[in-house]
Design a protein around this motif. Structure first.
Motif, mmCIF file in Angstrom:
data_model
loop_
_atom_site.group_PDB
_atom_site.id
_atom_site.type_symbol
_atom_site.label_atom_id
_atom_site.label_comp_id
_atom_site.label_asym_id
_atom_site.label_seq_id
_atom_site.Cartn_x
_atom_site.Cartn_y
_atom_site.Cartn_z
ATOM 1 N N PHE A 1 0.833 -1.206 0.000
ATOM 2 C CA PHE A 1 0.000 0.000 0.000
ATOM 3 C C PHE A 1 0.864 1.251 0.000
ATOM 4 N N LEU A 2 1.896 1.298 0.863
ATOM 5 C CA LEU A 2 2.749 2.476 0.950
ATOM 6 C C LEU A 2 3.561 2.667 -0.326
ATOM 7 N N ILE A 3 4.001 1.562 -0.917
ATOM 8 C CA ILE A 3 4.712 1.655 -2.191
ATOM 9 C C ILE A 3 3.808 2.257 -3.260
ATOM 10 N N LEU A 4 2.569 1.789 -3.309
ATOM 11 C CA LEU A 4 1.630 2.290 -4.317
ATOM 12 C C LEU A 4 1.307 3.756 -4.094
ATOM 13 N N ILE A 5 1.179 4.146 -2.818
ATOM 14 C CA ILE A 5 0.946 5.555 -2.521
ATOM 15 C C ILE A 5 2.109 6.399 -3.028
ATOM 16 N N SER A 6 3.330 5.902 -2.811
ATOM 17 C CA SER A 6 4.496 6.654 -3.265
ATOM 18 C C SER A 6 4.500 6.803 -4.780
ATOM 19 N N LEU A 7 4.024 5.763 -5.494
ATOM 20 C CA LEU A 7 3.936 5.850 -6.955
ATOM 21 C C LEU A 7 2.913 6.898 -7.365
ATOM 22 N N MET A 8 1.836 6.974 -6.604
ATOM 23 C CA MET A 8 0.755 7.888 -6.955
ATOM 24 C C MET A 8 1.139 9.359 -6.779
ATOM 25 N N ILE A 9 2.115 9.635 -5.908
ATOM 26 C CA ILE A 9 2.401 11.031 -5.580
ATOM 27 C C ILE A 9 3.693 11.544 -6.200
ATOM 28 N N VAL A 10 4.328 10.733 -7.059
ATOM 29 C CA VAL A 10 5.520 11.209 -7.767
ATOM 30 C C VAL A 10 5.138 12.425 -8.602
ATOM 31 N N SER A 11 6.013 13.439 -8.614
ATOM 32 C CA SER A 11 5.597 14.687 -9.276
ATOM 33 C C SER A 11 6.700 15.342 -10.096
ATOM 34 N N THR A 12 7.711 14.620 -10.522
ATOM 35 C CA THR A 12 8.767 15.226 -11.328
ATOM 36 C C THR A 12 8.965 14.423 -12.597
ATOM 37 N N GLY A 13 9.151 15.123 -13.704
ATOM 38 C CA GLY A 13 9.418 14.457 -14.967
ATOM 39 C C GLY A 13 8.153 14.115 -15.719
ATOM 40 N N ALA A 14 8.289 13.974 -17.050
ATOM 41 C CA ALA A 14 7.135 13.709 -17.896
ATOM 42 C C ALA A 14 6.510 12.354 -17.580
ATOM 43 N N TYR A 15 7.325 11.316 -17.457
ATOM 44 C CA TYR A 15 6.767 9.996 -17.171
ATOM 45 C C TYR A 15 6.195 9.949 -15.764
ATOM 46 N N VAL B 1 -12.111 12.807 10.348
ATOM 47 C CA VAL B 1 -10.680 13.087 10.423
ATOM 48 C C VAL B 1 -10.154 13.597 9.088
ATOM 49 N N GLU B 2 -9.000 14.267 9.154
ATOM 50 C CA GLU B 2 -8.289 14.733 7.976
ATOM 51 C C GLU B 2 -6.866 14.183 8.051
ATOM 52 N N PRO B 3 -6.482 13.285 7.144
ATOM 53 C CA PRO B 3 -5.170 12.642 7.214
ATOM 54 C C PRO B 3 -4.000 13.615 7.247
ATOM 55 N N LEU B 4 -4.174 14.798 6.680
ATOM 56 C CA LEU B 4 -3.080 15.752 6.629
ATOM 57 C C LEU B 4 -2.710 16.291 8.003
ATOM 58 N N LYS B 5 -3.664 16.279 8.945
ATOM 59 C CA LYS B 5 -3.378 16.863 10.254
ATOM 60 C C LYS B 5 -3.779 15.980 11.438
ATOM 61 N N ASN C 1 -12.408 3.629 0.974
ATOM 62 C CA ASN C 1 -13.190 4.846 1.203
ATOM 63 C C ASN C 1 -12.290 6.072 1.288
ATOM 64 N N MET C 2 -11.026 5.915 0.900
ATOM 65 C CA MET C 2 -10.080 7.029 0.912
ATOM 66 C C MET C 2 -9.976 7.626 -0.489
ATOM 67 N N THR C 3 -10.160 8.923 -0.591
ATOM 68 C CA THR C 3 -10.073 9.594 -1.884
ATOM 69 C C THR C 3 -8.615 9.768 -2.292
ATOM 70 N N PHE C 4 -8.395 10.114 -3.551
ATOM 71 C CA PHE C 4 -7.030 10.336 -4.042
ATOM 72 C C PHE C 4 -6.385 11.496 -3.289
ATOM 73 N N GLY C 5 -7.175 12.536 -3.016
ATOM 74 C CA GLY C 5 -6.644 13.672 -2.263
ATOM 75 C C GLY C 5 -6.185 13.260 -0.866
ATOM 76 N N GLU C 6 -6.950 12.391 -0.222
ATOM 77 C CA GLU C 6 -6.561 11.911 1.112
ATOM 78 C C GLU C 6 -5.335 11.013 1.026
ATOM 79 N N MET C 7 -5.232 10.218 -0.038
ATOM 80 C CA MET C 7 -4.045 9.389 -0.222
ATOM 81 C C MET C 7 -2.793 10.251 -0.355
ATOM 82 N N LYS C 8 -2.896 11.325 -1.113
ATOM 83 C CA LYS C 8 -1.738 12.180 -1.333
ATOM 84 C C LYS C 8 -1.232 12.792 -0.038
ATOM 85 N N SER C 9 -2.119 13.018 0.904
ATOM 86 C CA SER C 9 -1.706 13.623 2.166
ATOM 87 C C SER C 9 -0.829 12.688 2.989
#
Length: 367
Positions: A27-41, A73-77, A270-278
């Protein structure tokens, strides 16, 4: 249960070693894949991750919050909890996701202040009270009785901690992830003639180092007839490390979209993509250390059926540990229960229909 399995359980004298756990790490590996934000690929992977997360989101879920919470709850805080439910099902087996037993059940608590994780494994044969049916049974049966929500309510009732989020995965997720990676290299400890994902004895493996495909790796992870649950955990750790090694290799970079597609097709949450990113904060210093917890107990065959009876003192300690990690107290939990019961009483109508047919747990679909 076979005599060898019963004997294996009785031989477990020493405490279980702390070990990595498959679903949480993947799960944590997949979350890390989802939040990568550099480079075209990487941007492409980010969009694929968003697509997979949206597909996995359980649209039938209507549960706003746990009844043991005063507010959402809000995962970010906030400190949060996540229940991982690995179900004993696949598309080919066609048992139905809502009627399958849970093959693996783990509750993770995440502390936002120190970014720590505690992970409790709940033995599938634990003898617990299941609110959905109103009597005690093996916790693995809760999902077969009433789906994910029945499992959530059972865990909350057992541990007196809120379950904020859940992830439900089936056999297909595991198989497709391994196959998307092109297989994994592991050391098979002994010759195997084992059940596949369709409960047919078609998996044949020889001992030694070799590359396994998804269905072979699943059979190796699940089997427990030739050894015991401790060895089973060691095998799962070996498989997990092989998955992480392969997933982190350069050769696997172009396979991440297939992995994400596998998750999107065979996972519900039941976790949204926005909550996953947090949750990215938990990964900024690498994979967080996971403090593994276990429920102590004893084997019981007094009724002719095997149950794992939990030790009351240890269960009380586990409750306190998880509540503390979430920043809650027993008073907080009791107050939330009281408020929830008061609200339920206010909204109760005069119908006296069967409880199970109207069961809705804490407000969510059983999907």
């Amino acid at each position: 249960m076979t005599n060898s399995r019963i004997q294996a359980k009785k031989e477990k004298k020493a405490p279980r070693k702390k070990k990595k756990h498959l679903f949480l790490k993947i799960f944590l590996i997949l979350i890390s894949l989802m939040i990568v934000s550099t480079g075209a690929y990487a941007f492409y992977l980010y969009k694929q991750g968003e697509k997979a997360a949206n597909k996995a989101f359980d649209k039938n879920n209507t549960r706003v919050k746990s009844e043991l919470r005063n507010a959402k709850v809000e995962p970010l805080k906030d400190n949060i909890s996540i229940l991982f439910v690995g179900i004993d099902d696949s598309e080919k087996r066609e048992q139905g996701s809502d009627h399958s037993r849970s093959d693996s059940l783990m509750l993770a608590t995440l502390n936002n202040k120190d970014k720590s994780v505690k992970l409790l494994s709940i033995p599938r044969d634990s003898y617990v009270y299941i609110p959905y049916v109103g009597h005690y049974d093996k916790i693995t049966h809760a999902h077969a009785f009433g789906g994910t929500q029945a499992t959530i309510d059972t865990v909350e009732n057992l541990l007196d901690v809120p379950v904020d989020y859940y992830y439900r995965l089936n056999f297909d997720s595991f198989i497709q992830i391994v196959d998307a990676l092109g297989g994994i290299e592991v050391n098979v400890p002994y010759a195997m003639h084992e059940l596949d994902e369709n409960d047919k004895r078609t998996v044949n493996l020889k001992p030694g180092m070799q590359t396994l495909n998804g269905r072979e790796a699943l059979a190796l992870a699940r089997t427990r007839h030739q050894d015991n649950d401790i060895k089973r955990g060691e095998r799962q750790q070996m498989i997990l490390e092989a998955i992480i090694k392969k997933a982190s290799s350069i050769s696997s970079l172009t396979k991440y979209d297939d992995i994400l597609a596998a998750v999107g097709n065979n996972m519900k949450t039941n976790m949204t993509f926005g909550e996953m990113k947090s949750l990215a904060a938990y990964l900024k210093n690498g994979m967080p250390k996971v403090d593994s917890l276990s429920l102590k107990g004893y084997d019981d065959m007094s009724t002719g059926i095997y149950y794992y009876k939990l030790d009351d003192n240890n269960l009380a300690e586990i409750k306190q540990t998880l509540q503390k990690h979430l920043g809650l107290t027993a008073n907080d939990i009791n107050k939330s229960k009281t408020n929830s019961n008061n609200n339920s009483t206010t909204n109760t109508n005069n119908n006296t229909t069967d409880t199970n047919s109207n069961y809705s747990g804490s407000g969510s679909s059983s999907n």
